[in-house]
Design a protein around this motif. Structure first.
Motif, PDB file in Angstrom:
ATOM      1  N   ALA A  35     -18.558 -63.744  49.856  1.00  0.00           N
ATOM      2  CA  ALA A  35     -19.721 -64.102  50.673  1.00  0.00           C
ATOM      3  C   ALA A  35     -19.690 -63.367  52.009  1.00  0.00           C
ATOM      4  O   ALA A  35     -20.728 -62.928  52.521  1.00  0.00           O
ATOM      5  CB  ALA A  35     -19.757 -65.613  50.894  1.00  0.00           C
ATOM      6  N   GLN A  36     -18.501 -63.201  52.574  1.00  0.00           N
ATOM      7  CA  GLN A  36     -18.374 -62.467  53.838  1.00  0.00           C
ATOM      8  C   GLN A  36     -18.748 -61.001  53.643  1.00  0.00           C
ATOM      9  O   GLN A  36     -19.421 -60.401  54.491  1.00  0.00           O
ATOM     10  CB  GLN A  36     -16.942 -62.580  54.360  1.00  0.00           C
ATOM     11  N   MET A  37     -18.320 -60.411  52.507  1.00  0.00           N
ATOM     12  CA  MET A  37     -18.698 -59.030  52.215  1.00  0.00           C
ATOM     13  C   MET A  37     -20.213 -58.891  52.092  1.00  0.00           C
ATOM     14  O   MET A  37     -20.803 -57.920  52.577  1.00  0.00           O
ATOM     15  CB  MET A  37     -18.033 -58.558  50.919  1.00  0.00           C
ATOM     16  N   VAL A  38     -20.853 -59.870  51.450  1.00  0.00           N
ATOM     17  CA  VAL A  38     -22.310 -59.844  51.303  1.00  0.00           C
ATOM     18  C   VAL A  38     -22.965 -59.930  52.678  1.00  0.00           C
ATOM     19  O   VAL A  38     -23.899 -59.172  52.984  1.00  0.00           O
ATOM     20  CB  VAL A  38     -22.792 -60.994  50.396  1.00  0.00           C
ATOM     21  N   CYS A  39     -22.475 -60.835  53.514  1.00  0.00           N
ATOM     22  CA  CYS A  39     -23.024 -60.986  54.875  1.00  0.00           C
ATOM     23  C   CYS A  39     -22.950 -59.672  55.642  1.00  0.00           C
ATOM     24  O   CYS A  39     -23.902 -59.262  56.309  1.00  0.00           O
ATOM     25  CB  CYS A  39     -22.252 -62.066  55.637  1.00  0.00           C
ATOM     26  N   GLU A  40     -21.790 -59.012  55.562  1.00  0.00           N
ATOM     27  CA  GLU A  40     -21.589 -57.793  56.334  1.00  0.00           C
ATOM     28  C   GLU A  40     -22.338 -56.598  55.734  1.00  0.00           C
ATOM     29  O   GLU A  40     -22.678 -55.656  56.443  1.00  0.00           O
ATOM     30  CB  GLU A  40     -20.092 -57.484  56.419  1.00  0.00           C
ATOM     31  N   SER A  41     -22.583 -56.641  54.424  1.00  0.00           N
ATOM     32  CA  SER A  41     -23.240 -55.511  53.759  1.00  0.00           C
ATOM     33  C   SER A  41     -24.750 -55.518  53.972  1.00  0.00           C
ATOM     34  O   SER A  41     -25.360 -54.467  54.169  1.00  0.00           O
ATOM     35  CB  SER A  41     -22.945 -55.525  52.262  1.00  0.00           C
ATOM     36  N   ILE A  42     -25.363 -56.706  53.916  1.00  0.00           N
ATOM     37  CA  ILE A  42     -26.833 -56.746  53.965  1.00  0.00           C
ATOM     38  C   ILE A  42     -27.358 -57.666  55.073  1.00  0.00           C
ATOM     39  O   ILE A  42     -28.549 -58.021  55.073  1.00  0.00           O
ATOM     40  CB  ILE A  42     -27.418 -57.174  52.603  1.00  0.00           C
ATOM     41  N   ALA A  43     -26.483 -58.021  56.015  1.00  0.00           N
ATOM     42  CA  ALA A  43     -26.909 -58.776  57.201  1.00  0.00           C
ATOM     43  C   ALA A  43     -27.785 -59.977  56.851  1.00  0.00           C
ATOM     44  O   ALA A  43     -28.910 -60.127  57.329  1.00  0.00           O
ATOM     45  CB  ALA A  43     -27.643 -57.851  58.178  1.00  0.00           C
ATOM     46  N   VAL A  44     -27.241 -60.830  55.985  1.00  0.00           N
ATOM     47  CA  VAL A  44     -27.988 -61.999  55.550  1.00  0.00           C
ATOM     48  C   VAL A  44     -27.287 -63.251  56.067  1.00  0.00           C
ATOM     49  O   VAL A  44     -26.077 -63.240  56.308  1.00  0.00           O
ATOM     50  CB  VAL A  44     -28.080 -62.013  53.999  1.00  0.00           C
ATOM     51  N   GLU A  45     -28.041 -64.324  56.248  1.00  0.00           N
ATOM     52  CA  GLU A  45     -27.447 -65.553  56.757  1.00  0.00           C
ATOM     53  C   GLU A  45     -26.462 -66.131  55.735  1.00  0.00           C
ATOM     54  O   GLU A  45     -26.578 -65.910  54.526  1.00  0.00           O
ATOM     55  CB  GLU A  45     -28.525 -66.577  57.120  1.00  0.00           C
ATOM     56  N   ALA A  46     -25.500 -66.911  56.236  1.00  0.00           N
ATOM     57  CA  ALA A  46     -24.375 -67.376  55.422  1.00  0.00           C
ATOM     58  C   ALA A  46     -24.805 -68.170  54.196  1.00  0.00           C
ATOM     59  O   ALA A  46     -24.239 -68.013  53.106  1.00  0.00           O
ATOM     60  CB  ALA A  46     -23.423 -68.208  56.285  1.00  0.00           C
ATOM     61  N   GLU A  47     -25.838 -69.032  54.325  1.00  0.00           N
ATOM     62  CA  GLU A  47     -26.238 -69.884  53.201  1.00  0.00           C
ATOM     63  C   GLU A  47     -26.781 -69.050  52.045  1.00  0.00           C
ATOM     64  O   GLU A  47     -26.438 -69.263  50.891  1.00  0.00           O
ATOM     65  CB  GLU A  47     -27.292 -70.898  53.668  1.00  0.00           C
ATOM     66  N   ARG A  48     -27.645 -68.067  52.359  1.00  0.00           N
ATOM     67  CA  ARG A  48     -28.183 -67.195  51.305  1.00  0.00           C
ATOM     68  C   ARG A  48     -27.072 -66.317  50.717  1.00  0.00           C
ATOM     69  O   ARG A  48     -27.056 -66.032  49.525  1.00  0.00           O
ATOM     70  CB  ARG A  48     -29.294 -66.311  51.858  1.00  0.00           C
ATOM     71  N   ALA A  49     -26.152 -65.880  51.588  1.00  0.00           N
ATOM     72  CA  ALA A  49     -25.062 -65.028  51.116  1.00  0.00           C
ATOM     73  C   ALA A  49     -24.191 -65.769  50.113  1.00  0.00           C
ATOM     74  O   ALA A  49     -23.744 -65.193  49.108  1.00  0.00           O
ATOM     75  CB  ALA A  49     -24.219 -64.566  52.299  1.00  0.00           C
ATOM     76  N   LEU A  50     -23.932 -67.048  50.352  1.00  0.00           N
ATOM     77  CA  LEU A  50     -23.079 -67.824  49.461  1.00  0.00           C
ATOM     78  C   LEU A  50     -23.708 -67.950  48.075  1.00  0.00           C
ATOM     79  O   LEU A  50     -23.027 -67.823  47.049  1.00  0.00           O
ATOM     80  CB  LEU A  50     -22.811 -69.209  50.061  1.00  0.00           C
ATOM     81  N   GLU A  51     -25.004 -68.164  48.039  1.00  0.00           N
ATOM     82  CA  GLU A  51     -25.717 -68.279  46.770  1.00  0.00           C
ATOM     83  C   GLU A  51     -25.600 -66.979  45.966  1.00  0.00           C
ATOM     84  O   GLU A  51     -25.306 -66.988  44.760  1.00  0.00           O
ATOM     85  CB  GLU A  51     -27.185 -68.606  47.045  1.00  0.00           C
ATOM     86  N   PHE A  52     -25.825 -65.866  46.642  1.00  0.00           N
ATOM     87  CA  PHE A  52     -25.732 -64.550  46.012  1.00  0.00           C
ATOM     88  C   PHE A  52     -24.290 -64.250  45.609  1.00  0.00           C
ATOM     89  O   PHE A  52     -24.008 -63.694  44.545  1.00  0.00           O
ATOM     90  CB  PHE A  52     -26.256 -63.506  46.994  1.00  0.00           C
ATOM     91  N   ALA A  53     -23.343 -64.642  46.482  1.00  0.00           N
ATOM     92  CA  ALA A  53     -21.932 -64.346  46.251  1.00  0.00           C
ATOM     93  C   ALA A  53     -21.408 -65.042  45.003  1.00  0.00           C
ATOM     94  O   ALA A  53     -20.515 -64.520  44.326  1.00  0.00           O
ATOM     95  CB  ALA A  53     -21.102 -64.753  47.465  1.00  0.00           C
ATOM     96  N   ARG A  54     -21.936 -66.221  44.687  1.00  0.00           N
ATOM     97  CA  ARG A  54     -21.479 -66.933  43.490  1.00  0.00           C
ATOM     98  C   ARG A  54     -21.733 -66.092  42.233  1.00  0.00           C
ATOM     99  O   ARG A  54     -20.882 -65.995  41.347  1.00  0.00           O
ATOM    100  CB  ARG A  54     -22.189 -68.281  43.374  1.00  0.00           C
ATOM    101  N   LEU A  55     -22.921 -65.484  42.170  1.00  0.00           N
ATOM    102  CA  LEU A  55     -23.231 -64.635  41.027  1.00  0.00           C
ATOM    103  C   LEU A  55     -22.325 -63.405  41.008  1.00  0.00           C
ATOM    104  O   LEU A  55     -21.788 -63.033  39.959  1.00  0.00           O
ATOM    105  CB  LEU A  55     -24.697 -64.215  41.081  1.00  0.00           C
ATOM    106  N   ILE A  56     -22.153 -62.763  42.157  1.00  0.00           N
ATOM    107  CA  ILE A  56     -21.347 -61.546  42.242  1.00  0.00           C
ATOM    108  C   ILE A  56     -19.894 -61.852  41.880  1.00  0.00           C
ATOM    109  O   ILE A  56     -19.250 -61.104  41.135  1.00  0.00           O
ATOM    110  CB  ILE A  56     -21.440 -60.933  43.655  1.00  0.00           C
ATOM    111  N   HIS A  57     -19.368 -62.973  42.400  1.00  0.00           N
ATOM    112  CA  HIS A  57     -17.974 -63.342  42.123  1.00  0.00           C
ATOM    113  C   HIS A  57     -17.783 -63.616  40.633  1.00  0.00           C
ATOM    114  O   HIS A  57     -16.766 -63.226  40.031  1.00  0.00           O
ATOM    115  CB  HIS A  57     -17.587 -64.564  42.958  1.00  0.00           C
ATOM    116  N   ALA A  58     -18.755 -64.273  40.013  1.00  0.00           N
ATOM    117  CA  ALA A  58     -18.655 -64.566  38.587  1.00  0.00           C
ATOM    118  C   ALA A  58     -18.656 -63.285  37.759  1.00  0.00           C
ATOM    119  O   ALA A  58     -17.968 -63.179  36.741  1.00  0.00           O
ATOM    120  CB  ALA A  58     -19.815 -65.468  38.167  1.00  0.00           C
ATOM    121  N   ARG A  59     -19.427 -62.282  38.208  1.00  0.00           N
ATOM    122  CA  ARG A  59     -19.536 -61.018  37.470  1.00  0.00           C
ATOM    123  C   ARG A  59     -18.312 -60.126  37.663  1.00  0.00           C
ATOM    124  O   ARG A  59     -17.930 -59.383  36.762  1.00  0.00           O
ATOM    125  CB  ARG A  59     -20.770 -60.253  37.927  1.00  0.00           C
TER     126      ARG A  59
END
Length: 339
Positions: free
Chosen positions: A200-224
């Motif tokens: 989620a931190q990598m997502v935040c730093e890569s696309i400058a998104v707020e933490a809550e949205r990043a966590l949602e996206f990160a769950r999919l990325i982590h699973a993949r």
């Protein structure tokens, strides 16, 4: 495992060492060259020779003098084993013949003393050997020799290996156990996959998104990706290039549709991502990487330019694409192909 961050960690070591005028040399053990003794050590010495020659005549003369002092008549053994070193020590007569076992012991001692000659208090040496699970027995013996020798204090040995491939009876495990029993100081650093929080931190730093949205996206990325750092970066880039992750200039933020992403036939492991990644590379960059692989894991820009048969500017442009994709790592004056 591949993509876990070994080479990136060593790149940080290079930056710290270079800041104090130290040297970093790299060699990579090859599973298909297991019968070739000292192959990774020869790569590292080739790297050191190129560094030294690039530092000018004064440094070259100093190394010539130091090698002559520590090796004496055995300069001929070094020149025969690592032909690139002739640029430092000059042409040498053939070494005196010895029986096979004595010849191997002599070469081990010569290579150890050569590495020690490059390692001084003023200019410490970090020797990085990658994929030690494939190291030949001669290289492991040399590492044991260096680890036991108190005179090698300006020399830091850094090795990486894939733990899943090293059983307690593996030659590397036995060599490490012997080093420890002999009183050598060594430390193990286990590189684990990233957790959901880190992704989620990598997502935040890569696309400058707020933490809550990043966590949602990160769950999919982590699973993949299973938290493999290389796969996380490659997966994000893959989504972007497929139009599944895009920047909306009107809202000035990144957008994605989880349901749409889930419905796509996406790569679900590192190998599949690498294949998809390589297919999207420009043809010139793919050709350049094939030429680089022929030159070895570590290669110089001049050699690559000659093999490429193009201008330095054209070679640099094609190489930069591979560097941006983290397929090639700059290491001083040389470059390293990443696995």
């Amino acid at each position: 495992p591949a993509g876990i961050g070994k080479s990136s960690l060593v790149n940080e070591l290079y930056r710290v060492t270079a800041a104090s005028r130290g040297r970093v040399a790299m060699g990579k053990c090859d599973q298909f060259l297991h019968s070739e003794p000292f192959d990774a050590i020869q790569q590292a010495l080739q790297h050191l020779v190129r560094q030294t020659l690039g530092e000018g005549e004064a440094e070259t003369a100093l190394l010539h003098e130091r090698l002559q002092e520590v090796l004496g008549a055995n300069l001929a053994v070094l020149a025969e084993a690592v032909p690139d070193t002739r640029a430092l020590v000059g042409e040498q007569p053939p070494p005196a013949p010895l029986p096979s076992s004595e010849s191997r012991n002599r070469l081990t001692l010569v290579l150890a003393r050569t590495l020690q000659a490059f390692a001084t208090p003023e200019r410490p040496l970090a020797l990085f050997l990658d994929d030690l699970q494939w190291a030949d027995n001669a290289t492991l013996t040399l590492l044991q020799t260096l680890a036991r020798d108190a005179s090698t204090r300006p020399l830091l040995l850094v090795g990486t290996y894939r733990g899943a491939e090293v059983s307690p009876e593996h030659p590397l495990a036995l060599a490490l156990k012997e080093m420890l029993a002999a009183g050598a100081n060594w430390e193990q650093v286990h590189l684990a996959p990233l957790g959901l929080k880190e992704v989620a931190q990598m997502v935040c730093e890569s696309i400058a998104v707020e933490a809550e949205r990043a966590l949602e996206f990160a769950r999919l990325i982590h699973a993949r990706t299973g938290g493999n750092p290389f796969s996380v970066k490659a997966f994000l880039r893959f989504l972007y290039e497929q139009g599944l992750l895009r920047f909306d200039p009107r809202s000035r933020r990144w957008e994605w549709d989880l349901a749409r992403i889930e419905s796509q036939g996406l790569p679900d492991d590192v190998a599949a991502l690498l294949v998809a990644e390589s297919r999207r590379l420009p043809e010139e960059t793919r050709t350049l990487l094939q030429l680089a692989a022929c030159l070895g894991v570590t290669f110089g820009f001049r050699d690559l330019t000659v093999a490429h048969g193009a201008s330095a500017a054209e070679t640099a442009r094609a190489l930069w694409t591979a560097i941006e994709r983290r397929l090639v790592l700059p290491l001083g004056k040389d470059y390293v192909l990443l696995d």
